[in-house]
Write a protein that holds these residues in place. Structure first.
Motif, PDB file in Angstrom:
ATOM      1  N   ARG A   1       0.737  -1.294  -0.088  1.00  0.00           N
ATOM      2  CA  ARG A   1      -0.029   0.021  -0.064  1.00  0.00           C
ATOM      3  C   ARG A   1       0.701   1.210  -0.058  1.00  0.00           C
TER       4      ARG A   1
ATOM      5  N   PRO B   1      -4.729   2.576   5.379  1.00  0.00           N
ATOM      6  CA  PRO B   1      -5.990   1.679   5.069  1.00  0.00           C
ATOM      7  C   PRO B   1      -7.294   2.375   5.696  1.00  0.00           C
TER       8      PRO B   1
ATOM      9  N   ASP C   1     -10.063   3.242   3.530  1.00  0.00           N
ATOM     10  CA  ASP C   1     -11.035   2.313   3.016  1.00  0.00           C
ATOM     11  C   ASP C   1     -11.923   1.426   4.078  1.00  0.00           C
TER      12      ASP C   1
END
Length: 285
Positions: A209, A213, A216
């Motif tokens: 990544r 995160p 998301d």
């Protein structure tokens, strides 16, 4: 055929064209104007009650304006980097070392993690300080413990991840693990959704990544991060020219645990629970 009034990105997200942005922004500004007029013409009785009917148009107008501006910025970035290729990894003989650093690093793009850290951790600290003399001291201490746990969680979901270039390896650090890739195995970078794939010269590959995160949490299926992907890979490739390679390197990709980060994660989970249990026992004994 005429131009379509509504367009979509490849991932199904709405394209905020200039025309659509102007329309929605205009509606938002009009609603805000209505709210201002209602506020200015309210009667003394309505002012005393704090209700003159301007709250609803003001809310919808502000939301429409924010969504339109944010959507336009996101769409413009996505369209600009939609077909942009990631920088290639140069051959070792083609790398010119302008800087003789022992190591270089770049953290994962973590703006949302810092924002959540400020909102959650900062909000709890502010609440504890403001109410320090007006609430039980144990309540303020619990708020400070929760603030530290929130800050630790946001750190793990954001800047704890990084990319480190050393003479022997490219270390891809996630929140809890370190993937050590020998420099001579670095192949090419490519985009895979919101992640980046690194193909290795031995036929293997690694996914990683480039942003937090936390983006998301609500699914992230309509999200794009082309700019972040390009900028991150540009920095990784640039670090090849800042750290001279070692003569001898390892031959295999190795994944290890980051003991310090695991300890931080465990502490962020255990400390608030322990504080709650301790305060409950003190309060009820």
């Amino acid at each position: 055929m005429g131009r379509r009034s509504v367009e979509w990105h490849d991932n199904g997200a709405l394209v905020w064209t200039r025309r659509l942005t102007l329309i929605v922004s205009g509606v938002g500004l009009a609603l805000l104007g209505v709210a201002v007029v209602l506020w200015a013409t309210r009667t003394p009785a309505e002012a005393a009650r704090g209700d003159a009917g301007y709250g609803l148009p003001a809310t919808f107008g502000a939301v429409a304006l924010i969504v339109a501006v944010a959507g336009r910025i996101s769409s413009a970035s996505a369209l600009r980097y939609r077909n942009a290729s990631l920088p290639p990894v140069p051959a070792p003989s083609a790398v010119v070392h302008h800087v003789e650093a022992r190591s270089c690093s770049v953290h994962r793009r973590s703006g949302i993690a810092y924002l959540m850290m400020a909102i959650t951790g900062g909000g709890l600290v502010l609440a504890a300080l403001v109410n320090w003399d007006t609430q039980p001291r144990l309540g303020s201490l619990l708020e400070l413990v929760l603030a530290a746990a929130c800050a630790a969680g946001c750190y793990l979901a954001g800047p704890a991840a990084r990319f480190v270039m050393t003479p022997r390896h490219l270390h891809i650090d996630t929140a809890l693990h370190r993937i050590s890739v020998p420099r001579h195995l670095l192949g090419q970078f490519s985009r895979r959704g919101v992640e980046v794939r690194l193909d290795l010269t031995n036929g293997d590959h690694v996914y990683f990544r480039v942003d937090s995160p936390l983006w998301d949490l609500r699914g992230g299926q309509y999200r794009t991060n082309g700019r972040c992907q390009v900028r991150t890979v540009e920095r990784i490739v640039a670090m090849l020219g800042e750290v001279p390679p070692a003569t001898h390197t390892d031959d295999a990709v190795v994944t290890t645990t980051r003991v310090g980060m695991i300890a931080l994660a465990v502490g962020a989970g255990i400390l608030p629970a322990a504080a709650i249990v301790l305060i409950w026992r003190i309060r009820w004994e």
